[in-house]
Design a protein around this motif. Structure first.
Motif, PDB file in Angstrom:
ATOM      1  N   ALA A 120       0.828  -1.214   0.000  1.00  0.00           N
ATOM      2  CA  ALA A 120       0.000   0.000   0.000  1.00  0.00           C
ATOM      3  C   ALA A 120       0.858   1.256   0.000  1.00  0.00           C
ATOM      4  O   ALA A 120       2.004   1.249   0.475  1.00  0.00           O
ATOM      5  CB  ALA A 120      -0.918   0.003   1.220  1.00  0.00           C
ATOM      6  N   PRO A 121       0.310   2.365  -0.508  1.00  0.00           N
ATOM      7  CA  PRO A 121       1.011   3.653  -0.440  1.00  0.00           C
ATOM      8  C   PRO A 121       1.233   4.069   1.012  1.00  0.00           C
ATOM      9  O   PRO A 121       0.484   3.651   1.916  1.00  0.00           O
ATOM     10  CB  PRO A 121       0.045   4.622  -1.140  1.00  0.00           C
ATOM     11  N   VAL A 122       2.220   4.912   1.251  1.00  0.00           N
ATOM     12  CA  VAL A 122       2.577   5.300   2.618  1.00  0.00           C
ATOM     13  C   VAL A 122       1.449   6.056   3.310  1.00  0.00           C
ATOM     14  O   VAL A 122       1.337   6.025   4.537  1.00  0.00           O
ATOM     15  CB  VAL A 122       3.856   6.155   2.635  1.00  0.00           C
ATOM     16  N   HIS A 123       0.585   6.739   2.554  1.00  0.00           N
ATOM     17  CA  HIS A 123      -0.482   7.527   3.171  1.00  0.00           C
ATOM     18  C   HIS A 123      -1.779   6.732   3.346  1.00  0.00           C
ATOM     19  O   HIS A 123      -2.761   7.273   3.841  1.00  0.00           O
ATOM     20  CB  HIS A 123      -0.763   8.785   2.342  1.00  0.00           C
ATOM     21  N   ALA A 124      -1.773   5.456   2.962  1.00  0.00           N
ATOM     22  CA  ALA A 124      -2.960   4.630   3.168  1.00  0.00           C
ATOM     23  C   ALA A 124      -3.107   4.299   4.656  1.00  0.00           C
ATOM     24  O   ALA A 124      -2.108   4.187   5.372  1.00  0.00           O
ATOM     25  CB  ALA A 124      -2.864   3.343   2.352  1.00  0.00           C
ATOM     26  N   PRO A 125      -4.332   4.121   5.156  1.00  0.00           N
ATOM     27  CA  PRO A 125      -4.525   3.789   6.570  1.00  0.00           C
ATOM     28  C   PRO A 125      -4.012   2.385   6.878  1.00  0.00           C
ATOM     29  O   PRO A 125      -3.943   1.520   5.994  1.00  0.00           O
ATOM     30  CB  PRO A 125      -6.044   3.882   6.748  1.00  0.00           C
ATOM     31  N   GLN A 126      -3.683   2.147   8.145  1.00  0.00           N
ATOM     32  CA  GLN A 126      -3.109   0.858   8.537  1.00  0.00           C
ATOM     33  C   GLN A 126      -4.068  -0.307   8.319  1.00  0.00           C
ATOM     34  O   GLN A 126      -3.635  -1.439   8.109  1.00  0.00           O
ATOM     35  CB  GLN A 126      -2.660   0.914  10.010  1.00  0.00           C
ATOM     36  N   TRP A 127      -5.376  -0.047   8.349  1.00  0.00           N
ATOM     37  CA  TRP A 127      -6.320  -1.161   8.224  1.00  0.00           C
ATOM     38  C   TRP A 127      -6.287  -1.825   6.857  1.00  0.00           C
ATOM     39  O   TRP A 127      -6.796  -2.939   6.691  1.00  0.00           O
ATOM     40  CB  TRP A 127      -7.739  -0.736   8.584  1.00  0.00           C
ATOM     41  N   VAL A 128      -5.655  -1.197   5.857  1.00  0.00           N
ATOM     42  CA  VAL A 128      -5.610  -1.843   4.541  1.00  0.00           C
ATOM     43  C   VAL A 128      -4.780  -3.118   4.568  1.00  0.00           C
ATOM     44  O   VAL A 128      -4.930  -3.983   3.701  1.00  0.00           O
ATOM     45  CB  VAL A 128      -5.071  -0.895   3.445  1.00  0.00           C
ATOM     46  N   TYR A 129      -3.902  -3.251   5.579  1.00  0.00           N
ATOM     47  CA  TYR A 129      -3.070  -4.450   5.656  1.00  0.00           C
ATOM     48  C   TYR A 129      -3.819  -5.639   6.254  1.00  0.00           C
ATOM     49  O   TYR A 129      -3.264  -6.738   6.330  1.00  0.00           O
ATOM     50  CB  TYR A 129      -1.807  -4.144   6.463  1.00  0.00           C
TER      51      TYR A 129
ATOM     52  N   LEU B 133      -6.536  -4.947  -7.070  1.00  0.00           N
ATOM     53  CA  LEU B 133      -6.164  -3.550  -6.886  1.00  0.00           C
ATOM     54  C   LEU B 133      -7.388  -2.702  -6.565  1.00  0.00           C
ATOM     55  O   LEU B 133      -8.462  -2.897  -7.149  1.00  0.00           O
ATOM     56  CB  LEU B 133      -5.511  -3.014  -8.162  1.00  0.00           C
ATOM     57  N   THR B 134      -7.226  -1.764  -5.643  1.00  0.00           N
ATOM     58  CA  THR B 134      -8.320  -0.858  -5.315  1.00  0.00           C
ATOM     59  C   THR B 134      -8.595   0.063  -6.496  1.00  0.00           C
ATOM     60  O   THR B 134      -7.692   0.451  -7.239  1.00  0.00           O
ATOM     61  CB  THR B 134      -7.986  -0.028  -4.064  1.00  0.00           C
ATOM     62  N   MET B 135      -9.874   0.440  -6.654  1.00  0.00           N
ATOM     63  CA  MET B 135     -10.306   1.245  -7.791  1.00  0.00           C
ATOM     64  C   MET B 135     -10.283   2.746  -7.517  1.00  0.00           C
ATOM     65  O   MET B 135     -10.283   3.547  -8.431  1.00  0.00           O
ATOM     66  CB  MET B 135     -11.724   0.848  -8.202  1.00  0.00           C
ATOM     67  N   ARG B 136     -10.322   3.111  -6.231  1.00  0.00           N
ATOM     68  CA  ARG B 136     -10.306   4.538  -5.907  1.00  0.00           C
ATOM     69  C   ARG B 136      -9.061   4.856  -5.083  1.00  0.00           C
ATOM     70  O   ARG B 136      -8.580   4.019  -4.302  1.00  0.00           O
ATOM     71  CB  ARG B 136     -11.591   4.980  -5.199  1.00  0.00           C
ATOM     72  N   PRO B 137      -8.505   6.050  -5.240  1.00  0.00           N
ATOM     73  CA  PRO B 137      -7.285   6.420  -4.513  1.00  0.00           C
ATOM     74  C   PRO B 137      -7.587   6.797  -3.068  1.00  0.00           C
ATOM     75  O   PRO B 137      -8.737   7.031  -2.693  1.00  0.00           O
ATOM     76  CB  PRO B 137      -6.784   7.635  -5.293  1.00  0.00           C
ATOM     77  N   PHE B 138      -6.526   6.850  -2.259  1.00  0.00           N
ATOM     78  CA  PHE B 138      -6.628   7.388  -0.910  1.00  0.00           C
ATOM     79  C   PHE B 138      -6.098   8.816  -0.913  1.00  0.00           C
ATOM     80  O   PHE B 138      -5.127   9.138  -1.593  1.00  0.00           O
ATOM     81  CB  PHE B 138      -5.807   6.558   0.081  1.00  0.00           C
ATOM     82  N   GLN B 139      -6.748   9.671  -0.136  1.00  0.00           N
ATOM     83  CA  GLN B 139      -6.259  11.028   0.044  1.00  0.00           C
ATOM     84  C   GLN B 139      -5.093  11.010   1.046  1.00  0.00           C
ATOM     85  O   GLN B 139      -4.852  10.011   1.728  1.00  0.00           O
ATOM     86  CB  GLN B 139      -7.394  11.928   0.538  1.00  0.00           C
ATOM     87  N   LEU B 140      -4.385  12.114   1.137  1.00  0.00           N
ATOM     88  CA  LEU B 140      -3.194  12.167   1.986  1.00  0.00           C
ATOM     89  C   LEU B 140      -3.519  11.955   3.462  1.00  0.00           C
ATOM     90  O   LEU B 140      -2.656  11.543   4.243  1.00  0.00           O
ATOM     91  CB  LEU B 140      -2.462  13.497   1.794  1.00  0.00           C
ATOM     92  N   ASP B 141      -4.781  12.227   3.874  1.00  0.00           N
ATOM     93  CA  ASP B 141      -5.147  12.021   5.277  1.00  0.00           C
ATOM     94  C   ASP B 141      -5.619  10.588   5.540  1.00  0.00           C
ATOM     95  O   ASP B 141      -6.078  10.274   6.641  1.00  0.00           O
ATOM     96  CB  ASP B 141      -6.239  13.011   5.712  1.00  0.00           C
ATOM     97  N   GLY B 142      -5.512   9.720   4.546  1.00  0.00           N
ATOM     98  CA  GLY B 142      -5.867   8.314   4.725  1.00  0.00           C
ATOM     99  C   GLY B 142      -7.321   7.982   4.483  1.00  0.00           C
ATOM    100  O   GLY B 142      -7.728   6.832   4.665  1.00  0.00           O
TER     101      GLY B 142
END
Length: 218
Positions: free
Chosen positions: A54-63, A137-146
Motif C-alpha cells: 500500500a502507499p505510505v499515506h494509506a490507513p493501517q487497516w488496509v493491511y 487492486l483498489t479502484m479509488r485512490p486514498f487522500q493524503l489524510d488516509g
C-alpha cells in the motif's frame, strides 16, 4: 520456457461479484463478509504466498485483508459499482521461488502502489508448470489524510450555449494507454529478472502480428 500471460478483469457488483469472496479464493484465507456475516473459505492444495502492499499515506487497516475488502464493499454504494481490478500474471519458470516472489512484489510496488493503489498479491504454485500471481487492486485512490478519495469529480461546462455536468476520472487507471503501459512494464520487469539470473529467455507484451510474425501464438 518463459511465457507471457497478463490478463485483466474488473470485479463489479453489476456482474454479481464480491471482493471478499474473490480475495478469499486467491489468498486461501478465511474471510467474513460483514454485510451478510457469511464466511468465505476456499482451502487450496498449496498455500499461496500473499502480501498486501500500500502507499505510505494509506490507513493501517488496509493491511488486514478482511477489513480492506469489506471497506471497499461498504464504500461502493451503486448497484453497478466497480469494486476492484484484478490481474492474473504468469511468472517465469526459470526463476527460483524466492526470485519469483521478489519480482512480483517489485513489479506491484513500483507500477501499482507508487501510482496510489493498494495491491493484494497472491502467488499460486498449485501447478509447478504454471507459477503465476493474482493481484487485486483498489479502484479509488486514498487522500493524503488516509480517507478514500473519489473516482470521479463533477465538472461543469458550456456546450452549445447550455451548461452541462460531466464526470471526470481522478486517475488514469481506466485508460487503454495505462493498460498498455502495465503490460509493457511486466515484460520489462520480467526480462530484467531473467537477465539478472543469466537466463537467455525473454518475453514480450507484443502480439505476433505487432511483431510482424505470421506464426500463430501457442
Amino acid at each position: 520456457m518463459a511465457i507471457y500471460h497478463f490478463s485483466i478483469q474488473i470485479l463489479s457488483r453489476k456482474k454479481q461479484q464480491n471482493t471478499i469472496a474473490a480475495a478469499a479464493y486467491r489468498s486461501g484465507e478465511r474471510l467474513i463478509d460483514e454485510r451478510t456475516n457469511e464466511p468465505k473459505d476456499y482451502k487450496r492444495k498449496v498455500e499461496p504466498i500473499t502480501h498486501i502492499l500500500a502507499p505510505v499515506h494509506a490507513p493501517q487497516w488496509v493491511y488486514n485483508r478482511q477489513q480492506l475488502w469489506n471497506e471497499v464493499e461498504k464504500k461502493e454504494k451503486q448497484w453497478n459499482a466497480q469494486l476492484a481490478r484484478e490481474m492474473n500474471i504468469a511468472l517465469p519458470k526459470e526463476l527460483t521461488h524466492q526470485e519469483q516472489e521478489k519480482l512480483a512484489i517489485e513489479f506491484c510496488e513500483e507500477v501499482f502502489v507508487k501510482d496510489g493503489m493498494v495491491a493484494d498479491l497472491s502467488i499460486h504454485r498449485d501447478d509447478e508448470e504454471n507459477p503465476h500471481f493474482h493481484v487485486m487492486l483498489t479502484m479509488r485512490p486514498f487522500q493524503l489524510d488516509g480517507t478514500w478519495g473519489s473516482k470521479q469529480v463533477k465538472v461543469k461546462e458550456i456546450v452549445n450555449g447550455k451548461q452541462q455536468v460531466r464526470g471526470v476520472h481522478t486517475t488514469d487507471w481506466n485508460t487503454k494507454e495505462k493498460l498498455i503501459y502495465w503490460r509493457k512494464q511486466w515484460a520489462n520487469y520480467a526480462n530484467r529478472a531473467l537477465e539478472r539470473n543469466r537466463c537467455p529467455e525473454r518475453i514480450t507484451h507484443l502480439s505476433n502480428t505487432d511483431r510482424g510474425l505470421e506464426t500463430l501464438p501457442t
